[in-house]
Design an enzyme around this catalytic site. Structure first.
Site, PDB file in Angstrom:
ATOM      1  CB  THR A 171     -21.653 -27.133  37.206  1.00 35.01           C
ATOM      2  OG1 THR A 171     -20.756 -26.819  36.146  1.00 35.01           O
ATOM      3  CG2 THR A 171     -21.918 -25.861  37.995  1.00 35.01           C
ATOM      4  CB  SER A 210     -12.778 -15.654  45.880  1.00 32.40           C
ATOM      5  OG  SER A 210     -11.946 -15.146  44.858  1.00 32.40           O
ATOM      6  CE1 TYR A 231     -17.477 -14.534  43.087  1.00 32.98           C
ATOM      7  CE2 TYR A 231     -15.286 -13.581  42.850  1.00 32.98           C
ATOM      8  CZ  TYR A 231     -16.101 -14.674  43.071  1.00 32.98           C
ATOM      9  OH  TYR A 231     -15.545 -15.914  43.265  1.00 32.98           O
TER      10      TYR A 231
END
Length: 310
Positions: free
Chosen positions: A39, A164, A189
């Site tokens: 995905t 990120s 995160y």
């Protein structure tokens, strides 16, 4: 204002889309593993690289993986798009995946550590690790360790770690790695994405000098951008905001460009230990450049996983 937005829309979209990988490098005879490629940006990375060579989609949900692989095979005509079970929240599954892969494949040229979780309510992996740290960092750390010799034997080889921009908000809280004293899912995160940057930095440092030419083995990290994907599924608020502002978010295809770039761009053949965004070098936070923390995280990760990686 509506007229202005109508006129400006294509320019806004072009800006949001960011950099594109322009490399046409082929991967004939080469083998690529992409984690979480059923995905989102992982799937789009697989779709692009399947036009170039053999792809192994490593994911937890085999039925979703097969659906993605079947779609990619039909589109690219490449029948060498294979699905293998890999649950990064369980070290037993990681070891089983690596064992089967090493028995079946004699070479591995590119490992893209793409899979990740975000904004999970507090939970632990099968081995008792906090979920973000366990999946995003420790799972990929162990997978890379288990596949490293095959990558070395297949050199030139590349390791690509999807981090990120959120790493700027992260800290490695050695006193509370698993969030048992305090837990914030947004920060958890960020911490795990900082761990990705530090792991990449220390891995590149350790690999230097091990080969006659550095171009034989590189490790780089990247920020894919703010992407409209399933990654925010654990947060109702973020899912809602993502839908409202989807026009200002990258599509998964746009978000995959820097992963593809790090995997195939010829000009990165001897570039290692770096961090990229929009297919160009990007700024790393001071914490992401802390070599002492990187070394300590490496040592603690080995201890938690029960491995020796010198």
């Amino acid at each position: 204002v509506p007229v202005f937005l109508f006129v400006a829309a294509p320019y806004i979209r072009r800006y949001v889309a960011g950099g594109r990988c322009k490399s046409t490098a082929r991967l004939e005879g080469k083998v690529v593993i992409i984690t979480g490629a059923n995905t989102g940006i992982g799937k789009e990375t697989a779709r692009d690289l399947a036009k170039r060579g053999k792809i192994i989609i490593a994911c937890r949900d085999i039925s979703k993986g097969e659906a993605a692989a079947s779609e990619i095979r039909a589109e690219t005509g490449n029948q060498q798009v294979i699905v293998k079970k890999l649950d990064l929240a369980d070290t037993k599954s990681i070891r089983e995946f690596a064992e089967k892969f090493l028995a079946e494949e004699k070479e591995l040229h590119i490992l893209i550590n793409n899979a990740g979780v975000m904004l999970c309510p507090y939970s632990k992996t099968a081995d008792g690790f906090e979920m973000h740290l366990g999946v995003n960092h420790l799972g990929h750390f162990l997978l890379t360790f288990l596949l490293l010799e095959r990558l070395k034997q297949s050199a030139p080889a590349r390791i690509v770690n999807v981090s990120s921009l959120a790493h700027h908000g992260g800290r490695i809280r050695f006193h509370d790695l698993h969030g048992e004293k305090s837990y914030n899912r947004g920060l958890a995160y960020c911490h795990s994405k900082l761990a990705n940057v530090l792991f990449t930095r220390e891995l590149a440092r350790r690999l230097q000098g091990k080969f006659q030419r550095q171009a034989e083995f590189t490790a780089n990290a990247l920020h894919p951008g703010s992407v409209y994907s399933e990654l925010v599924r654990h947060s109702f608020v973020m899912t809602w905001l993502w839908k409202i502002f989807s026009f200002f978010l990258k599509t998964p295809c746009e978000g995959a460009q820097t992963s593809i770039y790090c995997a195939v761009a010829e000009e990165l053949g001897s570039v290692t230990g770096q961090y990229f965004s929009d297919c160009q070098p990007a700024y790393v936070s001071p914490r992401g450049r802390d070599d002492e923390t990187a070394k300590k995280l490496w040592s603690v990760s080995c201890e938690l996983l029960g491995i020796q990686w010198d």
